[in-house]
Motif scaffolding. Structure first.
Motif, PDB file in Angstrom:
ATOM      1  N   VAL A  17       0.877  -1.057  -0.040  1.00 12.10           N
ATOM      2  CA  VAL A  17       0.003   0.016   0.104  1.00 12.10           C
ATOM      3  C   VAL A  17       0.934   1.232   0.096  1.00 12.10           C
ATOM      4  O   VAL A  17       0.532   2.275  -0.778  1.00 12.10           O
ATOM      5  CB  VAL A  17      -0.942   0.023   1.106  1.00 12.10           C
ATOM      6  CG1 VAL A  17      -1.716   1.478   1.222  1.00 12.10           C
ATOM      7  CG2 VAL A  17      -1.736  -1.368   1.209  1.00 12.10           C
ATOM      8  N   GLN A  69       2.622   1.757  -3.452  1.00 21.18           N
ATOM      9  CA  GLN A  69       1.855   2.224  -4.483  1.00 21.18           C
ATOM     10  C   GLN A  69       1.259   3.716  -4.277  1.00 21.18           C
ATOM     11  O   GLN A  69       1.219   4.340  -5.152  1.00 21.18           O
ATOM     12  CB  GLN A  69       0.331   1.381  -4.576  1.00 21.18           C
ATOM     13  CG  GLN A  69       0.504   0.034  -4.960  1.00 21.18           C
ATOM     14  CD  GLN A  69       0.874  -0.037  -6.437  1.00 21.18           C
ATOM     15  OE1 GLN A  69       0.649   0.690  -7.308  1.00 21.18           O
ATOM     16  NE2 GLN A  69       1.779  -1.204  -6.941  1.00 21.18           N
ATOM     17  N   THR A  70       1.140   3.909  -2.973  1.00 25.04           N
ATOM     18  CA  THR A  70       0.894   5.308  -3.018  1.00 25.04           C
ATOM     19  C   THR A  70       2.030   6.211  -3.377  1.00 25.04           C
ATOM     20  O   THR A  70       1.885   7.232  -3.594  1.00 25.04           O
ATOM     21  CB  THR A  70       0.402   5.697  -1.422  1.00 25.04           C
ATOM     22  OG1 THR A  70      -0.574   4.426  -0.905  1.00 25.04           O
ATOM     23  CG2 THR A  70      -0.082   7.185  -1.106  1.00 25.04           C
ATOM     24  N   SER A  71       3.228   5.934  -2.715  1.00 28.71           N
ATOM     25  CA  SER A  71       4.292   6.778  -3.234  1.00 28.71           C
ATOM     26  C   SER A  71       4.781   6.892  -4.691  1.00 28.71           C
ATOM     27  O   SER A  71       5.283   7.842  -5.249  1.00 28.71           O
ATOM     28  CB  SER A  71       5.744   6.156  -2.299  1.00 28.71           C
ATOM     29  OG  SER A  71       5.478   6.441  -1.050  1.00 28.71           O
ATOM     30  N   GLN A 110       2.567   6.810  -6.968  1.00 30.93           N
ATOM     31  CA  GLN A 110       1.546   7.810  -7.408  1.00 30.93           C
ATOM     32  C   GLN A 110       1.969   9.323  -6.960  1.00 30.93           C
ATOM     33  O   GLN A 110       1.548  10.189  -7.703  1.00 30.93           O
ATOM     34  CB  GLN A 110       0.008   7.414  -6.886  1.00 30.93           C
ATOM     35  CG  GLN A 110      -1.220   8.071  -7.503  1.00 30.93           C
ATOM     36  CD  GLN A 110      -2.501   7.548  -7.258  1.00 30.93           C
ATOM     37  OE1 GLN A 110      -2.523   6.611  -6.664  1.00 30.93           O
ATOM     38  NE2 GLN A 110      -3.389   8.401  -7.838  1.00 30.93           N
ATOM     39  N   TYR A 111       2.405   9.350  -5.776  1.00 32.31           N
ATOM     40  CA  TYR A 111       2.549  10.468  -5.313  1.00 32.31           C
ATOM     41  C   TYR A 111       4.072  10.762  -4.683  1.00 32.31           C
ATOM     42  O   TYR A 111       4.420  10.470  -3.586  1.00 32.31           O
ATOM     43  CB  TYR A 111       1.436  11.095  -4.086  1.00 32.31           C
ATOM     44  CG  TYR A 111       0.246  11.220  -4.545  1.00 32.31           C
ATOM     45  CD1 TYR A 111      -0.142  12.478  -5.078  1.00 32.31           C
ATOM     46  CD2 TYR A 111      -0.473  10.084  -4.355  1.00 32.31           C
ATOM     47  CE1 TYR A 111      -1.547  12.562  -5.734  1.00 32.31           C
ATOM     48  CE2 TYR A 111      -1.854  10.422  -5.057  1.00 32.31           C
ATOM     49  CZ  TYR A 111      -2.295  11.222  -5.417  1.00 32.31           C
ATOM     50  OH  TYR A 111      -3.499  11.461  -5.962  1.00 32.31           O
ATOM     51  N   ILE A 154       5.891  10.266   4.088  1.00 33.17           N
ATOM     52  CA  ILE A 154       4.847   9.275   4.750  1.00 33.17           C
ATOM     53  C   ILE A 154       5.601   9.227   6.141  1.00 33.17           C
ATOM     54  O   ILE A 154       6.703   8.914   6.045  1.00 33.17           O
ATOM     55  CB  ILE A 154       4.538   8.157   4.074  1.00 33.17           C
ATOM     56  CG1 ILE A 154       3.948   8.385   2.577  1.00 33.17           C
ATOM     57  CG2 ILE A 154       3.775   7.142   4.879  1.00 33.17           C
ATOM     58  CD1 ILE A 154       3.551   6.897   1.908  1.00 33.17           C
ATOM     59  N   ALA A 165      -3.756  12.115  -1.810  1.00 32.80           N
ATOM     60  CA  ALA A 165      -2.868  11.140  -1.465  1.00 32.80           C
ATOM     61  C   ALA A 165      -3.296  10.233  -0.280  1.00 32.80           C
ATOM     62  O   ALA A 165      -3.249   9.145  -0.579  1.00 32.80           O
ATOM     63  CB  ALA A 165      -1.434  11.622  -0.862  1.00 32.80           C
ATOM     64  N   ALA A 181      -5.796   8.149  -1.901  1.00 28.93           N
ATOM     65  CA  ALA A 181      -5.369   6.903  -2.733  1.00 28.93           C
ATOM     66  C   ALA A 181      -4.687   5.908  -1.998  1.00 28.93           C
ATOM     67  O   ALA A 181      -4.829   4.676  -2.358  1.00 28.93           O
ATOM     68  CB  ALA A 181      -4.009   7.678  -3.605  1.00 28.93           C
ATOM     69  N   PHE A 182      -4.216   6.378  -0.693  1.00 33.41           N
ATOM     70  CA  PHE A 182      -3.825   5.265   0.212  1.00 33.41           C
ATOM     71  C   PHE A 182      -4.853   4.621   0.816  1.00 33.41           C
ATOM     72  O   PHE A 182      -4.603   3.164   0.764  1.00 33.41           O
ATOM     73  CB  PHE A 182      -2.986   5.990   1.467  1.00 33.41           C
ATOM     74  CG  PHE A 182      -2.920   5.038   2.610  1.00 33.41           C
ATOM     75  CD1 PHE A 182      -1.642   4.445   2.793  1.00 33.41           C
ATOM     76  CD2 PHE A 182      -3.569   4.942   3.696  1.00 33.41           C
ATOM     77  CE1 PHE A 182      -1.400   3.745   3.641  1.00 33.41           C
ATOM     78  CE2 PHE A 182      -3.435   4.058   4.770  1.00 33.41           C
ATOM     79  CZ  PHE A 182      -2.163   3.396   4.795  1.00 33.41           C
ATOM     80  N   GLU A 212      -5.953   1.939  -1.972  1.00 31.54           N
ATOM     81  CA  GLU A 212      -5.236   0.859  -2.082  1.00 31.54           C
ATOM     82  C   GLU A 212      -5.240  -0.152  -0.851  1.00 31.54           C
ATOM     83  O   GLU A 212      -5.282  -1.204  -1.157  1.00 31.54           O
ATOM     84  CB  GLU A 212      -3.650   1.296  -2.466  1.00 31.54           C
ATOM     85  CG  GLU A 212      -2.597   0.062  -2.637  1.00 31.54           C
ATOM     86  CD  GLU A 212      -2.897  -0.651  -3.934  1.00 31.54           C
ATOM     87  OE1 GLU A 212      -2.385  -1.643  -3.932  1.00 31.54           O
ATOM     88  OE2 GLU A 212      -3.590   0.059  -4.677  1.00 31.54           O
TER      89      GLU A 212
END
Length: 298
Positions: free
Chosen positions: A112, A115-117, A119-120, A125, A279, A282-283, A286
């Motif tokens: 997770v 994938q988030t990182s 995308q952004y 984090i 963001a 998105a987190f 996912e």
């Protein structure tokens, strides 16, 4: 006042990258004279010689090589500053703070986060690992934006994410495995139980069977697992965290007559969905997807 502009450093880098003034001019769509002028101003302003021309080849001097390393760093930082400005202008948060209970499967969490990182990529984090009511307390105190916790808040948003199965285990060499029969909870009382402490500060909570006369309390799940594999006690541990140890025989389930396996429900919690940025959303998306995959497997 800076003697060299970012644009001049870009022209200098282009000459190196493309192998000469003429080639750089074609690639960056500038006149050759403007490239020469930019490099000359750097040399004149700093009092260094950046290039030597040998035949048709333009080569960096020793000073030029050193300046190139610094220029690359400067241009990269400038690009990051521009990207951050664009990100903030689009309303994308620069930081995401997440509390995650230690029983949540780490391999899912890493997917997770990755994938988030992806995308952004500029998102910072901050992960806070918690136990029991620790995550909900962090959220209540606004120390995090999102929490994955077995304990929900009285207000705010709460959603069931997944169930985590626990099993009572000990080292294969532990005395509890020498009974050669099914064990009762009474049998456990004379043996040391390893317990993970609630990470909350204000209102702590005990969870799991605490009937052992001797008990060691630790702050992290990894410490508990390490102690148990070394034969120092027994505990109910989340199966995802010890699956490899079970498969390799380093930990062995206790043959209890009752309560040998338990389940804990983990929740996604946050205070106000309207305050979460792209963001964070998105987190969450996912996270839901990965937890759905987990539930299907189980």
């Amino acid at each position: 006042m800076l003697r060299v502009t970012l644009e001049q450093w870009r022209m200098f880098k282009a000459v190196v990258e493309y192998g000469g003034f003429n080639q750089a001019a074609k690639k960056v769509h500038k006149s050759q004279s403007s490239i020469h002028t930019a490099v000359h101003k750097i040399e004149q302003g700093l009092g260094v010689k950046l290039f030597t021309v040998q035949g048709r080849k333009t080569q960096l001097t020793e000073a030029g090589e050193m300046m190139l390393r610094r220029a690359n760093f400067l241009l990269e930082e400038a690009a990051k500053v521009e990207a951050v400005g664009q990100t903030l202008g689009e309303g994308i948060e620069s930081q995401l703070r997440i509390a995650v209970d230690e029983i949540f499967p780490q391999h899912l969490l890493y997917k997770v986060l990755e994938q988030t990182s992806n995308q952004y990529p500029l998102l910072r984090i901050e992960l806070m690992e918690s136990v029991l009511t620790g995550g909900s307390e962090l959220l209540q105190n606004t120390d995090v934006d999102i929490a994955i916790s077995p304990v929900v808040l009285s207000d705010g948003f709460s959603e069931e994410l997944c169930h985590i199965e626990f099993v009572a285990v000990a080292s294969p060499d532990h005395a509890l495995h020498r009974y050669e029969r099914d064990l009762t909870l009474e049998d456990l009382k004379s043996h040391r139980q390893i317990v993970v402490r609630d990470s909350a500060i204000a209102r702590k909570k005990d969870d799991g069977w605490l009937g052992a006369h001797q008990r060691w309390t630790v702050s992290h799940m990894t410490t508990s697992i390490d102690m148990i594999t070394k034969g120092l006690g027994f505990a109910w541990l989340p199966i995802p965290a010890i699956q490899v140890l079970l498969d390799t025989g380093r930990l062995k389930p206790l043959p209890l007559l009752q309560q040998s396996q338990r389940k804990a429900q983990l929740h996604l919690i946050f205070k106000d969905g309207d305050r979460l940025g792209p963001a964070a959303r998105a987190f969450i998306g996912e996270l839901r997807y990965q937890c759905m995959q987990l539930e299907e497997v189980m």
